[in-house]
Design a protein around this motif. Structure first.
Motif, PDB file in Angstrom:
ATOM      1  N   GLY A 105       0.827  -1.189   0.000  1.00  0.00           N
ATOM      2  CA  GLY A 105       0.000   0.000   0.000  1.00  0.00           C
ATOM      3  C   GLY A 105       0.866   1.244   0.000  1.00  0.00           C
ATOM      4  O   GLY A 105       2.061   1.188   0.306  1.00  0.00           O
ATOM      5  N   SER A 106       0.276   2.378  -0.343  1.00  0.00           N
ATOM      6  CA  SER A 106       1.060   3.604  -0.472  1.00  0.00           C
ATOM      7  C   SER A 106       1.756   3.985   0.826  1.00  0.00           C
ATOM      8  O   SER A 106       2.912   4.411   0.821  1.00  0.00           O
ATOM      9  N   SER A 107       1.082   3.801   1.950  1.00  0.00           N
ATOM     10  CA  SER A 107       1.684   4.145   3.239  1.00  0.00           C
ATOM     11  C   SER A 107       2.853   3.221   3.560  1.00  0.00           C
ATOM     12  O   SER A 107       3.931   3.670   3.950  1.00  0.00           O
ATOM     13  N   ALA A 108       2.628   1.919   3.399  1.00  0.00           N
ATOM     14  CA  ALA A 108       3.691   0.943   3.671  1.00  0.00           C
ATOM     15  C   ALA A 108       4.852   1.129   2.706  1.00  0.00           C
ATOM     16  O   ALA A 108       6.025   1.003   3.092  1.00  0.00           O
ATOM     17  N   ARG A 109       4.549   1.449   1.473  1.00  0.00           N
ATOM     18  CA  ARG A 109       5.599   1.641   0.459  1.00  0.00           C
ATOM     19  C   ARG A 109       6.506   2.805   0.837  1.00  0.00           C
ATOM     20  O   ARG A 109       7.727   2.713   0.737  1.00  0.00           O
ATOM     21  N   TYR A 110       5.907   3.894   1.305  1.00  0.00           N
ATOM     22  CA  TYR A 110       6.728   5.047   1.682  1.00  0.00           C
ATOM     23  C   TYR A 110       7.528   4.744   2.945  1.00  0.00           C
ATOM     24  O   TYR A 110       8.681   5.169   3.077  1.00  0.00           O
ATOM     25  N   ASP A 111       6.937   4.002   3.871  1.00  0.00           N
ATOM     26  CA  ASP A 111       7.668   3.602   5.079  1.00  0.00           C
ATOM     27  C   ASP A 111       8.899   2.776   4.721  1.00  0.00           C
ATOM     28  O   ASP A 111       9.971   2.949   5.308  1.00  0.00           O
ATOM     29  N   GLN A 138       2.422  12.373   5.377  1.00  0.00           N
ATOM     30  CA  GLN A 138       2.400  11.098   6.100  1.00  0.00           C
ATOM     31  C   GLN A 138       3.069  11.249   7.468  1.00  0.00           C
ATOM     32  O   GLN A 138       4.154  11.826   7.576  1.00  0.00           O
ATOM     33  N   ARG A 139       2.444  10.714   8.512  1.00  0.00           N
ATOM     34  CA  ARG A 139       2.948  10.875   9.873  1.00  0.00           C
ATOM     35  C   ARG A 139       3.061   9.529  10.587  1.00  0.00           C
ATOM     36  O   ARG A 139       2.639   9.378  11.725  1.00  0.00           O
ATOM     37  N   THR A 140       3.611   8.542   9.928  1.00  0.00           N
ATOM     38  CA  THR A 140       3.791   7.235  10.548  1.00  0.00           C
ATOM     39  C   THR A 140       5.030   7.250  11.446  1.00  0.00           C
ATOM     40  O   THR A 140       5.900   8.117  11.297  1.00  0.00           O
ATOM     41  N   VAL A 161       8.231   7.350   9.421  1.00  0.00           N
ATOM     42  CA  VAL A 161       8.547   8.657   8.846  1.00  0.00           C
ATOM     43  C   VAL A 161       9.134   9.580   9.911  1.00  0.00           C
ATOM     44  O   VAL A 161      10.154  10.250   9.678  1.00  0.00           O
TER      45      VAL A 161
END
Length: 241
Positions: free
Chosen positions: A107-113, A193-195, A198
Protein backbone atom coordinates in the motif's frame (compact mmCIF):
# COMPACT_ATOMS: atom_id res chain seq x y z
CA UNK A 1 -13.24 -41.98 2.84
CA UNK A 2 -11.48 -43.12 -0.32
CA UNK A 3 -7.73 -42.94 -0.86
CA UNK A 4 -8.22 -40.32 -3.56
CA UNK A 5 -10.26 -38.16 -1.23
CA UNK A 6 -7.63 -38.42 1.48
CA UNK A 7 -4.88 -37.46 -0.96
CA UNK A 8 -6.96 -34.56 -2.28
CA UNK A 9 -7.66 -33.35 1.24
CA UNK A 10 -3.96 -33.69 2.14
CA UNK A 11 -2.94 -31.74 -0.92
CA UNK A 12 -5.49 -29.07 -0.08
CA UNK A 13 -4.14 -28.75 3.45
CA UNK A 14 -0.61 -28.55 2.09
CA UNK A 15 -1.57 -25.73 -0.25
CA UNK A 16 -3.36 -23.95 2.57
CA UNK A 17 -0.23 -24.13 4.76
CA UNK A 18 1.90 -22.79 1.93
CA UNK A 19 -0.51 -19.90 1.32
CA UNK A 20 -0.57 -19.08 5.03
CA UNK A 21 3.23 -19.09 5.07
CA UNK A 22 3.29 -16.75 2.09
CA UNK A 23 0.89 -14.38 3.80
CA UNK A 24 3.06 -14.30 6.89
CA UNK A 25 6.40 -14.05 5.08
CA UNK A 26 5.68 -11.75 2.14
CA UNK A 27 5.06 -8.53 4.10
CA UNK A 28 8.57 -8.74 5.50
CA UNK A 29 10.31 -9.41 2.22
CA UNK A 30 10.17 -5.84 0.83
CA UNK A 31 11.52 -4.53 4.14
CA UNK A 32 14.37 -7.02 4.39
CA UNK A 33 15.37 -6.77 0.73
CA UNK A 34 15.11 -2.98 0.57
CA UNK A 35 17.05 -2.37 3.78
CA UNK A 36 19.76 -4.88 2.85
CA UNK A 37 20.23 -3.50 -0.67
CA UNK A 38 20.20 0.08 0.61
CA UNK A 39 22.83 -0.61 3.25
CA UNK A 40 25.14 -2.35 0.78
CA UNK A 41 24.74 0.47 -1.74
CA UNK A 42 25.37 3.06 0.92
CA UNK A 43 28.48 1.18 2.02
CA UNK A 44 30.24 1.62 -1.33
CA UNK A 45 33.17 3.93 -0.38
CA UNK A 46 33.46 5.93 -3.59
CA UNK A 47 35.83 8.51 -2.12
CA UNK A 48 38.21 5.80 -0.96
CA UNK A 49 37.99 3.89 -4.25
CA UNK A 50 38.50 6.92 -6.52
CA UNK A 51 41.55 8.16 -4.65
CA UNK A 52 42.98 4.64 -4.47
CA UNK A 53 42.50 4.04 -8.20
CA UNK A 54 43.51 7.45 -9.61
CA UNK A 55 46.04 8.70 -7.07
CA UNK A 56 47.31 5.43 -5.58
CA UNK A 57 46.69 6.87 -2.11
CA UNK A 58 44.57 6.02 0.90
CA UNK A 59 42.25 8.98 1.51
CA UNK A 60 41.99 7.88 5.15
CA UNK A 61 45.62 8.95 5.56
CA UNK A 62 44.97 12.41 4.08
CA UNK A 63 43.58 15.48 5.83
CA UNK A 64 40.84 14.51 8.26
CA UNK A 65 40.96 10.86 7.21
CA UNK A 66 37.35 11.14 6.08
CA UNK A 67 36.25 9.39 2.88
CA UNK A 68 33.78 12.13 1.94
CA UNK A 69 33.84 14.56 -0.96
CA UNK A 70 35.23 17.52 0.99
CA UNK A 71 38.29 15.66 2.22
CA UNK A 72 38.88 14.21 -1.24
CA UNK A 73 38.76 17.72 -2.73
CA UNK A 74 41.03 19.14 -0.02
CA UNK A 75 43.57 16.41 -0.66
CA UNK A 76 44.27 18.13 -3.97
CA UNK A 77 41.89 16.17 -6.17
CA UNK A 78 39.01 18.58 -6.79
CA UNK A 79 37.73 16.59 -9.76
CA UNK A 80 37.64 13.42 -7.69
CA UNK A 81 35.92 15.40 -4.94
CA UNK A 82 33.11 16.37 -7.30
CA UNK A 83 32.87 12.79 -8.55
CA UNK A 84 32.71 11.53 -4.96
CA UNK A 85 29.93 13.99 -4.16
CA UNK A 86 27.84 12.94 -7.14
CA UNK A 87 28.41 9.21 -6.62
CA UNK A 88 27.65 9.35 -2.89
CA UNK A 89 24.49 11.29 -3.63
CA UNK A 90 23.57 8.97 -6.48
CA UNK A 91 24.00 5.72 -4.57
CA UNK A 92 21.70 6.94 -1.80
CA UNK A 93 19.11 8.23 -4.27
CA UNK A 94 19.21 4.90 -6.09
CA UNK A 95 18.76 2.98 -2.83
CA UNK A 96 15.48 4.76 -2.12
CA UNK A 97 14.21 4.43 -5.69
CA UNK A 98 14.97 0.71 -5.66
CA UNK A 99 13.07 0.37 -2.37
CA UNK A 100 10.05 2.08 -3.93
CA UNK A 101 10.26 -0.36 -6.84
CA UNK A 102 10.66 -3.41 -4.59
CA UNK A 103 7.69 -2.32 -2.47
CA UNK A 104 5.49 -1.54 -5.47
CA UNK A 105 2.93 -4.14 -4.38
CA UNK A 106 2.49 -2.69 -0.92
CA UNK A 107 0.00 0.00 0.00
CA UNK A 108 1.06 3.60 -0.47
CA UNK A 109 1.68 4.15 3.24
CA UNK A 110 3.69 0.94 3.67
CA UNK A 111 5.60 1.64 0.46
CA UNK A 112 6.73 5.05 1.68
CA UNK A 113 7.67 3.60 5.08
CA UNK A 114 9.86 1.04 3.33
CA UNK A 115 11.49 3.82 1.30
CA UNK A 116 12.23 5.78 4.50
CA UNK A 117 13.71 2.66 6.10
CA UNK A 118 15.91 2.20 3.02
CA UNK A 119 16.97 5.85 3.27
CA UNK A 120 18.10 5.31 6.86
CA UNK A 121 19.95 2.14 5.84
CA UNK A 122 21.73 3.88 2.95
CA UNK A 123 23.02 6.72 5.13
CA UNK A 124 24.01 4.31 7.90
CA UNK A 125 25.85 2.27 5.27
CA UNK A 126 27.84 5.33 4.19
CA UNK A 127 28.69 6.31 7.76
CA UNK A 128 29.42 2.74 8.86
CA UNK A 129 30.49 0.83 5.71
CA UNK A 130 31.07 -2.86 6.14
CA UNK A 131 33.89 -2.75 3.58
CA UNK A 132 36.04 -0.32 5.62
CA UNK A 133 35.60 -1.71 9.10
CA UNK A 134 32.50 0.44 9.72
CA UNK A 135 34.52 3.68 9.53
CA UNK A 136 33.11 5.85 6.77
CA UNK A 137 32.03 9.40 5.99
CA UNK A 138 29.73 11.89 7.66
CA UNK A 139 26.75 11.21 5.41
CA UNK A 140 26.15 14.71 4.01
CA UNK A 141 25.95 13.85 0.30
CA UNK A 142 24.17 10.55 0.97
CA UNK A 143 21.62 12.30 3.18
CA UNK A 144 20.94 14.80 0.41
CA UNK A 145 20.49 11.92 -2.03
CA UNK A 146 17.85 10.17 0.09
CA UNK A 147 16.08 13.46 0.84
CA UNK A 148 15.81 14.22 -2.88
CA UNK A 149 14.37 10.75 -3.46
CA UNK A 150 11.91 10.88 -0.55
CA UNK A 151 10.72 14.46 -1.03
CA UNK A 152 12.55 16.45 -3.70
CA UNK A 153 11.18 19.86 -2.61
CA UNK A 154 12.69 19.24 0.83
CA UNK A 155 15.96 18.20 -0.77
CA UNK A 156 16.06 21.41 -2.79
CA UNK A 157 15.24 23.37 0.36
CA UNK A 158 18.11 21.98 2.41
CA UNK A 159 20.47 22.39 -0.54
CA UNK A 160 19.57 26.08 -0.64
CA UNK A 161 20.16 26.34 3.12
CA UNK A 162 23.55 24.70 2.66
CA UNK A 163 24.53 27.05 -0.17
CA UNK A 164 23.45 30.19 1.68
CA UNK A 165 25.28 29.27 4.90
CA UNK A 166 28.37 28.22 2.97
CA UNK A 167 28.33 31.43 0.91
CA UNK A 168 28.09 33.52 4.08
CA UNK A 169 30.66 31.64 6.18
CA UNK A 170 32.79 29.44 3.89
CA UNK A 171 32.43 26.69 6.48
CA UNK A 172 31.43 23.40 4.82
CA UNK A 173 30.81 21.83 8.22
CA UNK A 174 28.50 24.60 9.43
CA UNK A 175 26.60 24.58 6.13
CA UNK A 176 26.21 20.80 6.37
CA UNK A 177 24.94 21.00 9.95
CA UNK A 178 22.49 23.79 9.09
CA UNK A 179 21.20 21.89 6.06
CA UNK A 180 20.72 18.70 8.06
CA UNK A 181 19.00 20.54 10.90
CA UNK A 182 16.56 22.17 8.48
CA UNK A 183 15.39 18.91 6.91
CA UNK A 184 12.68 18.01 9.46
CA UNK A 185 11.10 21.43 8.90
CA UNK A 186 10.97 20.92 5.14
CA UNK A 187 10.20 17.21 5.34
CA UNK A 188 7.22 17.42 7.67
CA UNK A 189 5.88 20.37 5.69
CA UNK A 190 5.99 18.67 2.30
CA UNK A 191 5.20 15.09 3.40
CA UNK A 192 1.74 14.66 4.94
CA UNK A 193 2.40 11.10 6.10
CA UNK A 194 2.95 10.87 9.87
CA UNK A 195 3.79 7.23 10.55
CA UNK A 196 6.32 6.24 13.23
CA UNK A 197 8.76 5.24 10.47
CA UNK A 198 8.55 8.66 8.85
CA UNK A 199 9.07 10.43 12.17
CA UNK A 200 12.03 8.19 12.96
CA UNK A 201 13.71 8.55 9.57
CA UNK A 202 13.16 12.29 9.22
CA UNK A 203 14.71 12.89 12.64
CA UNK A 204 17.35 10.15 12.78
CA UNK A 205 19.16 10.95 9.52
CA UNK A 206 19.74 14.65 10.29
CA UNK A 207 20.73 13.78 13.86
CA UNK A 208 23.27 11.21 12.63
CA UNK A 209 24.82 13.75 10.24
CA UNK A 210 25.04 16.37 13.00
CA UNK A 211 26.52 13.92 15.54
CA UNK A 212 29.18 12.89 13.02
CA UNK A 213 30.22 16.57 12.92
CA UNK A 214 30.89 16.70 16.67
CA UNK A 215 34.58 17.50 16.17
CA UNK A 216 33.70 20.26 13.70
CA UNK A 217 31.23 21.69 16.20
CA UNK A 218 33.93 21.75 18.86
CA UNK A 219 36.31 23.58 16.50
CA UNK A 220 33.61 26.01 15.39
CA UNK A 221 32.91 26.90 19.01
CA UNK A 222 36.65 27.23 19.65
CA UNK A 223 37.26 29.35 16.55
CA UNK A 224 39.76 26.88 15.08
CA UNK A 225 37.68 25.45 12.23
CA UNK A 226 39.24 26.14 8.83
CA UNK A 227 37.22 27.66 6.03
CA UNK A 228 36.98 25.95 2.67
CA UNK A 229 39.66 27.23 0.31
CA UNK A 230 41.88 28.55 3.09
CA UNK A 231 44.93 27.03 4.70
CA UNK A 232 44.76 25.09 7.92
CA UNK A 233 44.64 27.14 11.09
CA UNK A 234 46.39 25.74 14.15
CA UNK A 235 46.30 22.34 12.56
CA UNK A 236 42.60 22.64 12.05
CA UNK A 237 42.63 21.38 8.51
CA UNK A 238 40.33 18.60 9.57
CA UNK A 239 37.16 20.51 9.03
CA UNK A 240 35.89 18.15 6.45
CA UNK A 241 32.22 17.39 5.97
Amino acid sequence: MTTGAVQSRGAGLGRLKIERYKVRASPMNPWIISISVAYLLGSIPFGYLLVRVFRKQDIREQGSGNIGATNVARSGAKGLGVATLLLDLGKAYLAVMLALHIAAGAGSSARYDIAVAAAVAAVVGHVFPVWLGFRGGKGVASALGVFLALTWPSGVGILLVFLVVFWLTRYVSLASIAGAASFPLFGFYFVPQRTPMVFFGFLFIPLLVIVKHHENIRRLLGGTESRFGSGSKSGAGKAQA
